[in-house]
Design a protein around this motif. Structure first.
Motif, mmCIF file in Angstrom:
data_model
loop_
_atom_site.group_PDB
_atom_site.id
_atom_site.type_symbol
_atom_site.label_atom_id
_atom_site.label_comp_id
_atom_site.label_asym_id
_atom_site.label_seq_id
_atom_site.Cartn_x
_atom_site.Cartn_y
_atom_site.Cartn_z
ATOM 1 N N ASP A 173 0.848 -1.186 0.000
ATOM 2 C CA ASP A 173 0.000 0.000 0.000
ATOM 3 C C ASP A 173 0.887 1.240 0.000
ATOM 4 O OD1 ASP A 173 -1.763 2.073 0.402
ATOM 5 O OD2 ASP A 173 -2.327 1.492 2.448
ATOM 6 N N THR A 174 1.006 1.901 -1.156
ATOM 7 C CA THR A 174 1.744 3.160 -1.220
ATOM 8 C C THR A 174 0.813 4.359 -1.375
ATOM 9 O OG1 THR A 174 2.039 2.856 -3.612
ATOM 10 C CG2 THR A 174 3.821 2.090 -2.178
ATOM 11 N N ARG A 175 -0.482 4.105 -1.479
ATOM 12 C CA ARG A 175 -1.427 5.212 -1.643
ATOM 13 C C ARG A 175 -1.661 5.956 -0.331
ATOM 14 N NH1 ARG A 175 -6.154 2.901 -5.741
ATOM 15 N NH2 ARG A 175 -4.745 2.475 -7.516
ATOM 16 N N THR A 176 -1.805 5.220 0.768
ATOM 17 C CA THR A 176 -2.019 5.880 2.054
ATOM 18 C C THR A 176 -0.846 6.789 2.423
ATOM 19 O OG1 THR A 176 -3.418 4.057 2.814
ATOM 20 C CG2 THR A 176 -2.510 5.522 4.500
ATOM 21 N N PRO A 177 0.417 6.335 2.290
ATOM 22 C CA PRO A 177 1.520 7.264 2.542
ATOM 23 C C PRO A 177 1.475 8.498 1.654
ATOM 24 C CG PRO A 177 2.340 5.018 2.536
ATOM 25 C CD PRO A 177 0.903 4.952 2.083
ATOM 26 N N LEU A 178 0.990 8.366 0.431
ATOM 27 C CA LEU A 178 0.871 9.528 -0.447
ATOM 28 C C LEU A 178 -0.098 10.549 0.143
ATOM 29 C CD1 LEU A 178 1.172 11.145 -3.059
ATOM 30 C CD2 LEU A 178 -0.569 9.655 -4.089
ATOM 31 N N VAL A 179 -1.276 10.089 0.577
ATOM 32 C CA VAL A 179 -2.280 11.001 1.138
ATOM 33 C C VAL A 179 -1.737 11.705 2.380
ATOM 34 C CG1 VAL A 179 -4.558 11.136 2.201
ATOM 35 C CG2 VAL A 179 -4.208 9.681 0.198
ATOM 36 N N VAL A 180 -1.099 10.939 3.271
ATOM 37 C CA VAL A 180 -0.569 11.523 4.502
ATOM 38 C C VAL A 180 0.548 12.515 4.185
ATOM 39 C CG1 VAL A 180 0.543 11.034 6.705
ATOM 40 C CG2 VAL A 180 -1.192 9.472 5.819
ATOM 41 N N SER A 181 1.422 12.166 3.254
ATOM 42 C CA SER A 181 2.549 13.040 2.921
ATOM 43 C C SER A 181 2.086 14.349 2.296
ATOM 44 C CB SER A 181 3.508 12.311 1.960
ATOM 45 O OG SER A 181 4.090 11.202 2.585
ATOM 46 N N VAL A 182 1.086 14.285 1.436
ATOM 47 C CA VAL A 182 0.556 15.516 0.838
ATOM 48 C C VAL A 182 -0.027 16.420 1.921
ATOM 49 C CG1 VAL A 182 -1.237 16.458 -0.662
ATOM 50 C CG2 VAL A 182 0.153 14.535 -1.441
ATOM 51 N N GLY A 183 -0.740 15.806 2.865
ATOM 52 C CA GLY A 183 -1.285 16.586 3.969
ATOM 53 C C GLY A 183 -0.195 17.217 4.820
ATOM 54 N N MET A 184 0.878 16.457 5.096
ATOM 55 C CA MET A 184 1.988 16.984 5.884
ATOM 56 C C MET A 184 2.685 18.125 5.155
ATOM 57 S SD MET A 184 3.623 13.395 7.336
ATOM 58 C CE MET A 184 5.059 14.207 8.056
ATOM 59 N N PHE A 185 2.874 17.977 3.848
ATOM 60 C CA PHE A 185 3.536 19.032 3.079
ATOM 61 C C PHE A 185 2.707 20.309 3.063
ATOM 62 C CE2 PHE A 185 3.733 21.189 -1.082
ATOM 63 C CZ PHE A 185 4.992 21.768 -0.951
ATOM 64 N N ALA A 186 1.402 20.170 2.839
ATOM 65 C CA ALA A 186 0.537 21.343 2.810
ATOM 66 C C ALA A 186 0.542 22.063 4.161
ATOM 67 C CB ALA A 186 -0.885 20.940 2.426
ATOM 68 N N ALA A 187 0.467 21.283 5.241
ATOM 69 C CA ALA A 187 0.488 21.874 6.581
ATOM 70 C C ALA A 187 1.819 22.552 6.847
ATOM 71 C CB ALA A 187 0.218 20.795 7.628
ATOM 72 N N ASN A 188 2.916 21.910 6.445
ATOM 73 C CA ASN A 188 4.244 22.485 6.650
ATOM 74 C C ASN A 188 4.386 23.825 5.931
ATOM 75 O OD1 ASN A 188 7.241 22.204 7.341
ATOM 76 N ND2 ASN A 188 7.310 22.351 5.117
ATOM 77 N N ALA A 189 3.966 23.866 4.670
ATOM 78 C CA ALA A 189 4.091 25.104 3.895
ATOM 79 C C ALA A 189 3.260 26.231 4.508
ATOM 80 C CB ALA A 189 3.662 24.851 2.451
ATOM 81 N N ALA A 190 2.007 25.923 4.886
ATOM 82 C CA ALA A 190 1.133 26.948 5.443
ATOM 83 C C ALA A 190 1.645 27.444 6.790
ATOM 84 C CB ALA A 190 -0.288 26.392 5.591
ATOM 85 N N LEU A 191 2.054 26.523 7.648
ATOM 86 C CA LEU A 191 2.530 26.909 8.971
ATOM 87 C C LEU A 191 3.833 27.697 8.892
ATOM 88 C CD1 LEU A 191 1.765 23.616 10.932
ATOM 89 C CD2 LEU A 191 0.608 25.819 11.191
ATOM 90 N N ASN A 192 4.755 27.269 8.017
ATOM 91 C CA ASN A 192 6.009 27.996 7.887
ATOM 92 C C ASN A 192 5.789 29.419 7.412
ATOM 93 O OD1 ASN A 192 7.343 25.723 8.689
ATOM 94 N ND2 ASN A 192 8.634 25.544 6.889
ATOM 95 N N ALA A 193 4.947 29.580 6.410
ATOM 96 C CA ALA A 193 4.670 30.926 5.908
ATOM 97 C C ALA A 193 4.050 31.793 6.996
ATOM 98 C CB ALA A 193 3.749 30.854 4.694
ATOM 99 N N ALA A 194 3.112 31.224 7.758
ATOM 100 C CA ALA A 194 2.447 31.984 8.820
ATOM 101 C C ALA A 194 3.422 32.344 9.934
ATOM 102 C CB ALA A 194 1.272 31.182 9.373
#
Length: 445
Positions: free
Chosen positions: A163-184
């Motif tokens: 199963d490599t799809r679940t890690p994809l979903v989690v990683s995309v969520g982590m990246f989006a959160a990281n980018a938003a939080l860092n900018a803020a």
């Protein structure tokens, strides 16, 4: 599954299986370097000293984390073999042991690393302008280590279960959160490089919790106990020993390269930081096929099917070479545009342009290298990988020393890294052509 006349799976069937695992793995893998590339783009606007501090702190943190990459790679291989052998509860139990081991190591790294942070930064040779930013970034980032290690272990469990799809979903969520939080935190609250580290820590911790819950649910479905098991923890740690040696040899190369770049000057280490993150992004993109190699090879050998393991290895190696060529062309086409995304310093931009040229030319070698590395990990050939890692590091070190003693620039440093890449590829091709790694059954070599 379609088959050829000799009974082996057809090329198209192998391609579909590789793509099914590699495409989602690609998205998940590139999230890690995208974390630091995003940090680099944001922190780069704080100045050259801050960007250099991110380079030193990020490389030190990467060393700590990558020593523990066996939590993902070793778990993938072990779980995949149990899946191939038809023993799903045993596969899940090994995954649970990996999660608990990750928690323990993560807490230990935090406790030990915190007081040693200034010494670690000093060991990298950071200048007086860069060192304070590096210490700030590394000290805050250490709090994200437990979550990141649980993420590694959880990713390994799911990959081993194909199963490599679940890690994809989690990683995309982590990246989006990281980018938003860092900018803020950096631009909105004005917290500087510390805000960048805090944003990444938050994203990593949430990601670790998500993976832990995912493995817990799978354990409950299979009636697998989730409490710590000392025997299982010892077995997981022992299985990871050779992978730790392999990883340490890789990190020696990367750390030495960072030290050499640091001693060239602030502009050079800032440019090396960005160039390295571009390299790492492409490396993990190529590693998507290696992840498929770990899962596919482990499953085939667990099921006792040597023929499919060999055929899939050859096909994945072809894919790695093709992807390496494509990445090289893409980087060459965009090389002139990339420096402006990370810095306004003309000196840093000039250094980065030359570095990216060599990085691009190394991609066709890196493609098959990463694939074969993943295949041998999936086969459980950890002892060979450890020995080969040490030997190829010995090849690199004199090259790096010459760059330092002769006053070579970043281009010369990247060429030295290229010698190391070629040495690693040569050893892995030699091993893959033999039969010693083709051990079948639920437990690898």
């Amino acid at each position: 599954m379609s088959r050829q006349a000799d009974g082996k799976p057809a090329r198209g069937a192998h391609d579909r299986e590789i793509l099914r695992l590699a495409v989602p793995a690609f998205g998940a893998l590139v999230a890690e370097p995208l974390f630091l590339l995003t940090d680099s783009a944001i922190v780069g606007h704080l100045g050259t000293a801050a960007l250099g501090g991110l380079g030193v702190g990020g490389q030190a943190l990467g060393t700590l984390l990558n020593i523990c990459v066996f939590l993902a790679y070793g778990t993938t291989a072990a779980v995949a073999r149990q899946v191939g052998a038809g023993n799903l509860p045993a596969a899940i139990r090994q995954g649970v042991d990996g999660i608990w081991l990750a928690v323990g190591i993560g807490l230990a790294v935090l406790v030990v690393g915190w007081p040693l942070t200034p010494w670690i930064v000093h060991a990298f040779g950071a200048s007086s302008a860069v060192a304070p930013a590096a210490v700030t970034y590394l000290r805050i980032s250490l709090f994200g280590v437990p979550g990141m290690l649980v993420t590694l272990a959880g990713t390994g469990v799911l990959r081993g279960l194909q199963d490599t799809r679940t890690p994809l979903v989690v990683s995309v969520g982590m990246f989006a959160a990281n980018a938003a939080l860092n900018a803020a935190f950096v631009f909105g609250f004005g917290w500087g490089i510390g805000g960048s580290a805090l944003g990444t820590v938050t994203a990593q911790t949430v990601g670790g919790l998500v993976y832990g819950l995912a493995v817990l649910r799978k354990a409950q479905r299979q009636n697998v106990l989730v409490r710590p098991d000392l025997a299982g923890l010892r077995l997981a740690a022992k299985a990871g020993f050779n992978l730790v040696i392999r990883t340490l040899s890789l990190r020696v190369v990367l750390v030495v390269s960072t030290v050499v770049a640091t001693r060239m000057g602030d502009a050079e280490i800032a440019a090396y930081q960005v160039g390295f993150q571009v390299w790492w992004l492409l490396a993990l993109a190529l590693d998507a096929i290696a992840v498929a190699g770990q899962a596919i090879t482990g499953r085939y050998l667990g099921a006792g099917d040597v023929g499919r393991a060999r055929t899939a290895t050859w096909r994945m190696t072809q894919w790695g070479l093709a992807c390496g060529v494509v990445f090289a062309l893409l980087l060459l086409a965009t090389r002139g545009l990339l420096p402006a995304l990370f810095t306004t310093d003309p000196a840093v931009r000039a250094q980065l342009l030359g570095s990216l040229l060599v990085v691009a030319l190394l991609q066709p070698l890196a493609g098959p290298l990463f694939v074969l590395d993943g295949v041998l990990i999936g086969a459980g050939d950890m002892r060979f990988l450890a020995v080969a890692g040490v030997l190829t590091t010995v090849v690199f070190l004199p090259c790096a020393l010459l760059v330092f003693l002769l006053g070579g620039g970043l281009v010369a440093l990247w060429l030295a890294i290229g010698v190391w890449i070629l040495a690693r590829l040569t050893t892995l091709v030699w091993r893959a052509r033999g039969t010693a790694w083709l051990i079948t059954g639920a437990v690898g070599g």
